[in-house]
Design a protein around this motif. Structure first.
Motif, PDB file in Angstrom:
ATOM      1  N   PRO A 245       0.811  -1.226   0.000  1.00  0.00           N
ATOM      2  CA  PRO A 245       0.000   0.000   0.000  1.00  0.00           C
ATOM      3  C   PRO A 245       0.848   1.281   0.000  1.00  0.00           C
ATOM      4  O   PRO A 245       0.443   2.275  -0.602  1.00  0.00           O
ATOM      5  N   THR A 246       1.994   1.246   0.675  1.00  0.00           N
ATOM      6  CA  THR A 246       2.867   2.423   0.668  1.00  0.00           C
ATOM      7  C   THR A 246       3.371   2.687  -0.749  1.00  0.00           C
ATOM      8  O   THR A 246       3.390   3.826  -1.215  1.00  0.00           O
ATOM      9  N   ARG A 247       3.746   1.608  -1.433  1.00  0.00           N
ATOM     10  CA  ARG A 247       4.227   1.779  -2.807  1.00  0.00           C
ATOM     11  C   ARG A 247       3.117   2.245  -3.725  1.00  0.00           C
ATOM     12  O   ARG A 247       3.339   3.061  -4.619  1.00  0.00           O
ATOM     13  N   ARG A 248       1.894   1.774  -3.514  1.00  0.00           N
ATOM     14  CA  ARG A 248       0.789   2.273  -4.351  1.00  0.00           C
ATOM     15  C   ARG A 248       0.562   3.754  -4.087  1.00  0.00           C
ATOM     16  O   ARG A 248       0.334   4.529  -5.022  1.00  0.00           O
ATOM     17  N   ALA A 249       0.666   4.164  -2.824  1.00  0.00           N
ATOM     18  CA  ALA A 249       0.516   5.589  -2.500  1.00  0.00           C
ATOM     19  C   ALA A 249       1.592   6.407  -3.214  1.00  0.00           C
ATOM     20  O   ALA A 249       1.314   7.495  -3.737  1.00  0.00           O
ATOM     21  N   ILE A 250       2.793   5.886  -3.261  1.00  0.00           N
ATOM     22  CA  ILE A 250       3.885   6.569  -3.959  1.00  0.00           C
ATOM     23  C   ILE A 250       3.568   6.685  -5.453  1.00  0.00           C
ATOM     24  O   ILE A 250       3.745   7.748  -6.061  1.00  0.00           O
ATOM     25  N   VAL A 251       3.073   5.601  -6.035  1.00  0.00           N
ATOM     26  CA  VAL A 251       2.728   5.624  -7.465  1.00  0.00           C
ATOM     27  C   VAL A 251       1.602   6.625  -7.714  1.00  0.00           C
ATOM     28  O   VAL A 251       1.623   7.367  -8.703  1.00  0.00           O
ATOM     29  N   GLU A 252       0.632   6.678  -6.805  1.00  0.00           N
ATOM     30  CA  GLU A 252      -0.469   7.632  -6.955  1.00  0.00           C
ATOM     31  C   GLU A 252       0.061   9.065  -6.971  1.00  0.00           C
ATOM     32  O   GLU A 252      -0.333   9.884  -7.795  1.00  0.00           O
ATOM     33  N   ARG A 253       0.990   9.322  -6.063  1.00  0.00           N
ATOM     34  CA  ARG A 253       1.579  10.663  -6.015  1.00  0.00           C
ATOM     35  C   ARG A 253       2.359  10.976  -7.286  1.00  0.00           C
ATOM     36  O   ARG A 253       2.227  12.049  -7.869  1.00  0.00           O
ATOM     37  N   ILE A 254       3.174  10.035  -7.729  1.00  0.00           N
ATOM     38  CA  ILE A 254       4.023  10.249  -8.911  1.00  0.00           C
ATOM     39  C   ILE A 254       3.190  10.379 -10.181  1.00  0.00           C
ATOM     40  O   ILE A 254       3.556  11.121 -11.098  1.00  0.00           O
ATOM     41  N   SER A 255       2.048   9.693 -10.212  1.00  0.00           N
ATOM     42  CA  SER A 255       1.231   9.770 -11.431  1.00  0.00           C
ATOM     43  C   SER A 255       0.605  11.149 -11.601  1.00  0.00           C
ATOM     44  O   SER A 255       0.132  11.498 -12.672  1.00  0.00           O
ATOM     45  N   ARG A 256       0.631  11.947 -10.531  1.00  0.00           N
ATOM     46  CA  ARG A 256       0.108  13.318 -10.632  1.00  0.00           C
ATOM     47  C   ARG A 256       1.198  14.307 -11.018  1.00  0.00           C
ATOM     48  O   ARG A 256       0.909  15.487 -11.207  1.00  0.00           O
ATOM     49  N   GLY A 257       2.430  13.829 -11.112  1.00  0.00           N
ATOM     50  CA  GLY A 257       3.537  14.697 -11.505  1.00  0.00           C
ATOM     51  C   GLY A 257       4.822  14.337 -10.793  1.00  0.00           C
ATOM     52  O   GLY A 257       4.783  13.694  -9.742  1.00  0.00           O
ATOM     53  N   PRO A 258       5.973  14.738 -11.363  1.00  0.00           N
ATOM     54  CA  PRO A 258       7.290  14.396 -10.814  1.00  0.00           C
ATOM     55  C   PRO A 258       7.467  14.898  -9.383  1.00  0.00           C
ATOM     56  O   PRO A 258       6.970  15.975  -9.041  1.00  0.00           O
ATOM     57  N   VAL A 259       8.160  14.127  -8.571  1.00  0.00           N
ATOM     58  CA  VAL A 259       8.428  14.484  -7.167  1.00  0.00           C
ATOM     59  C   VAL A 259       9.808  14.034  -6.738  1.00  0.00           C
ATOM     60  O   VAL A 259      10.325  13.039  -7.253  1.00  0.00           O
TER      61      VAL A 259
END
Lengths: 106, 106
Positions: free
Chosen positions: A17-31
């Motif tokens: 779930p932590t990795r999915r949260a990271i992917v969700e964040r990254i899919s909205r733009g570079p971080v």
DNA sequence: TCAATAGTTAAGCGAACACTTAAGTATTAG
DNA sequence: CTAATACTTAAGTGTTCGCTTAACTATTGA
């Protein structure tokens, strides 16, 4: 790398779930890695490890400028998983079709 | 059960190549546990454990008649994973659109 | 220059995982 | 009734996982 091995890595990466949260964040733009870590209640070191898993799975691309590592989406990774799933749905639906034809015979 | 927890189970289940092989077989039509085990080089007990994981993840439904347990596809399980992936692709594409609009401004 | 920032790397730890063997139960064919 | 079939369940084993602490390197702003 073999397709099966890539799928292992992608699905395994998405299983956390932590990795999915990271992917969700990254899919909205570079971080940056620190920006990824900010809302999470784990150490920076743990976030770095998650990013490594995501990068090895092909879901995320990463680039370091100065002391900042920027993470971006690598859409081909998700695509691979999506296509495997679509393939299963397709087989399942084709079977239902054949079944329907059989039942329609009189 | 929470959506996130379901996604954990589904993606984790799909992360194992033996379990994906089992799903591929089941998506072509219902099978017994022994039939699933036949082409695999692991014990029946291990196959039973994989089927349990798949069932708990919602990817597979199972029913016992006499001494035979028959396994079928539960398409809603795959659907959940597919929708999560589609959501990420969607966010990523919308961001590219906004970026394109920005660049198109003169 | 020097202290803060951003990330890296290694070692260690407890829990979860995939698998095995072994001993069981329930069903069915002869 | 009995033997074979089709699982089922429990216990054990080596491996991988997610995480932490701690020590380190490289970059940058004051």
């Amino acid at each position: 790398m073999a397709q099966a091995q890539k799928l292992n890595l992608v699905f395994h990466a998405l299983g956390d779930p932590t990795r999915r949260a990271i992917v969700e964040r990254i899919s909205r733009g570079p971080v940056s890695v620190s920006q990824l870590a900010a809302p999470l209640s784990i150490t920076l070191a743990a976030v770095v490890q998650h990013v490594q898993v995501l990068e090895e799975s092909g879901l995320v691309r990463t680039e370091k400028a100065g002391r900042v590592r920027t993470c971006r989406m690598e859409p081909a990774g998700l695509s691979l998983a999506e296509q495997w799933i679509a393939g299963r749905r397709n087989e399942w639906e084709r079977r239902l079709d054949r079944l329907g034809e059989l039942l329609a015979e009189d």
